[in-house]
Motif scaffolding. Sequence first.
Motif, short mmCIF file in Angstrom:
data_model
loop_
_atom_site.label_atom_id
_atom_site.label_comp_id
_atom_site.label_asym_id
_atom_site.label_seq_id
_atom_site.Cartn_x
_atom_site.Cartn_y
_atom_site.Cartn_z
N MET A 167 0.82 -1.21 0.00
CA MET A 167 0.00 0.00 0.00
C MET A 167 0.86 1.26 0.00
N THR A 168 2.02 1.21 0.65
CA THR A 168 2.93 2.36 0.62
C THR A 168 3.45 2.57 -0.80
N ALA A 208 -4.46 3.19 4.99
CA ALA A 208 -5.26 2.00 4.71
C ALA A 208 -4.39 0.74 4.86
N GLY A 209 -3.14 0.85 4.44
CA GLY A 209 -2.23 -0.27 4.64
C GLY A 209 -1.96 -0.54 6.11
N VAL A 210 -1.79 0.54 6.90
CA VAL A 210 -1.58 0.39 8.34
C VAL A 210 -2.79 -0.28 8.98
N ASN A 211 -3.98 0.11 8.51
CA ASN A 211 -5.21 -0.50 9.02
C ASN A 211 -5.21 -2.01 8.75
N GLN A 212 -4.80 -2.41 7.56
CA GLN A 212 -4.74 -3.83 7.24
C GLN A 212 -3.69 -4.55 8.08
N VAL A 213 -2.59 -3.87 8.35
CA VAL A 213 -1.55 -4.45 9.22
C VAL A 213 -2.13 -4.79 10.59
N ASP A 263 -9.79 -0.91 14.23
CA ASP A 263 -10.12 -0.62 12.83
C ASP A 263 -10.70 0.79 12.69
N ARG A 264 -11.68 1.13 13.52
CA ARG A 264 -12.32 2.44 13.40
C ARG A 264 -11.37 3.57 13.78
N MET A 265 -10.53 3.34 14.79
CA MET A 265 -9.63 4.41 15.23
C MET A 265 -8.52 4.67 14.22
N THR A 266 -7.97 3.61 13.64
CA THR A 266 -6.91 3.85 12.64
C THR A 266 -7.48 4.46 11.38
#
Length: 866
Positions: A167-168, A208-213, A263-266
């Motif tokens: 994602m990055t 979005a990538g961090v969220n998936q992480v 999930d919601r916070m990130t």
Amino acid sequence: MPRIQIGSWANDAVNWLRDNLDWLFHLVTTVLNGLYNAIHTVLAAPEPLLLAGILAVLAWWLRGLPAAVLTFLGFALIDSVQQWSPTIESLSLVLVACLITVVVAVPLGIWAARSRIVGGILRPVLDLMQTMPAMVYLIPGILFFGLGVVPGIVATIVFSMPPAVRMTELGIRQVDEELVEAAEAFGTHPRRTLLRVQLPLALPTIMAGVNQVIMLALSMVVIAGMVGGGGLGASVYNAISSVNVALGAEAGLAVVILAMYLDRMTGALNQRVSPLGRRALAKAQAALGRWKFLHWRPATSVAMVGVVVLALLAGGMRFLDNGGSGAGGGNGKPITLGYVNWDEGKATTYLWKEILEERGYKPKVQALEAGPLFAGQARGDIDVQTNAWLPVTHAEYWQKYKDQLEDLGTWYDKTSLEIAVPSYVKDVHTLDDLKGKSAEFGGRITGIEPGAGEMKILKDKVLPEYGLTGDYQVQESSTASMLSELDRAIHQKKPIAVTLWSPHWAYDKYRLTKLKDPKGAFGSGDGLHMLGRKGFSKDMPEVARWMKNFHLDEKQLTSLENAIKSAGEGHEQDGVRSWLKKNPGLVEKAAPSAHATYAKGADAGKAPNIGYPAWDEGIATAYLWKNVLEKRGYHPSLRNLDIGPMWTGLSTGQIDVETDGWLPVAQKQYWDQYRNDLVDVGAWYDRTSLEIAVPSYVKDVRSMDDLRAHKDEFKGRIVGIEPGTGEMQRLKSTVLPAYGLTDFQVTSAGTSAMLAELDRAYHKREPIAVVLWSPHWAYSKYQLTKLADPKGTWGANNQIKTLGNKSFPEKFPEFHGWLKNWKMSPDELGSLEKDIQDAGKGNEDKGVEKWIGDHPGIVDKMAPVK
């Protein structure tokens, strides 16, 4: 096609890395443990509802008032179902893993975006990392980093990194090229272009990538519970292995709440840190109209003040709550107990957890499969396990790891492994009877955990031995799943064959038939062993000593199992505590405290005079009773005397009692002389013998008759003991004349001198004949031959009696009652003598204290008080 040995190559590579880069893995373990402990300490410090309030304030800042309320209610619900501590452990693990993942993944993504060669190299690596089954990462993780949070963190990092890198890279590549060209046209440095243009515009995609992480990390954390990662993963694993619907629902709900919050916070964090996100947020709020107040979000400074106030309040409460500390000899020392989730393993592990906590230790329990458990112990990650089935069931693991383990002994003997069927299944009583009946059982034997030793024996030995390999499929599951299948089949009156073992509570609950094993394929049965990691006894000698002396009988074990099952999953220690109330004194017996307080006797304060001769059993028992009496509040004094003065002192009352009277033979003359002034309290040891002994290397000397022909070999000498003893007098007056040995010289020295002569001659392999008696520790230390006495000249065997002055029962009625009921076995006496010998002259009390510590409950047994 020839087999490609990929698995062997991978195994060799892992072994090479483990053997050559151990320093690196140790460094990584130290760093990751430090990070985890720091974050967990911060998160675990506040009271649950205070931390829920802090998280709610953050949710208010990021998403508004409804999110804050739901956050508080969600985490309060986690606390109410008693999953708070596992949730905090999982959250700490996720934060550590995500922090490291983002720090590594974002630079890699930027590099891949700026270099197509790097992107091309990384892509297949990321494919491998993302598509490899998640649990496979745990295998090298255990080997490199042992059990606990570190392999879970490493596996989580590897599994969750690919989406962050991808994602990055995607976010950087999607930035409008004209904007980049414009920045370059104005002479902007490439670094400033990256920081001021590309990263801000790519930030939504990166977030979005961090969220998936975070989502992938949380899913992996649950899997990491299988290798001791703790947290919600351990709760889920326990629920699966025990088919516990209640625990599974509660742990699963906690995972869902934590996942939704993260999930919601990130997702909302992107709106706070991204310029585009802030602009979109302002437009959305302007369009809300009258419901705008629900989505009003406090300024960063206001939210920070709220968090700080709650954190200070939490810290103050923690400070006020830290007023006391645990008591006991453990002094807060940590100890890790591992167990396979079998009933007897779970029961004894939680029993020892309770015992160790009462003794001031800080035990931690971990449920693991047999393979990871043994591997973890071999690495030193698990201190002790209580449920090793040896020598059969866990033979494979023992052979592999025995050099890294300590066998602390057997606490239950003897078990059996078997196949069992319900009793309503007719004509099936042995394993042979299963032949030809596979259709009746659905061609299936319901098994337990695939790593269990019983499963391996069943597949490798039992089925082939009885010709059942092609007829039956062994269904691998878990102990709880097998029991669930058994319960369902019995209620439906269906045939079923299951792997079982004895002891097991299922034989009490159901009417089952143990299938006989006439060929002995399952082996002769096991003992349940305590195993410690290498060096455990040296590091924790007190606990090791307790565990070596630990024993439970079948009634105790099954009742403990039932108490824990009745208490329910997550309440194992409540079950243990209720069981201990029905078994008073067991904690003191299993783990006698060096700081234990003993009840005072009815005659506490009295001061009996105890006499003893300088014989091993006399020294041992006199000092033993001195120690016991002192624990009961008496003030005894000891006097060492020769035999003659001893009996005289007893008769005149200068000595109140002695414990080393050899009667009716050895000291008959003294008894006949003083019996009217004495009282026979009773025999505590039965039966002794008097004899002449020679080293076993002396050939052709087996009886007293043989001495005559070998007089020159022994230089015409028999080495004796104290001249006033009854044995010496009988030797000279009766034994030697009867065998025509009066021309032998009998040296009259002390017992110590005789033993010194024996030791010197033995090491030089010189012939020597010595006056000895049984019991005596010399027979354990040396290989000696007791010379037979075919003419019976030594007389009848003696008992060792306690003798007192005539006034003794009246002066010391309580002590007199204890002595009347006192007995010692040969093993008890021999071990007591040995401990006193090892302690050395002048340290007899230390030797006795060690022996009492090794024999829990002995004080209450010897000197019971109400």
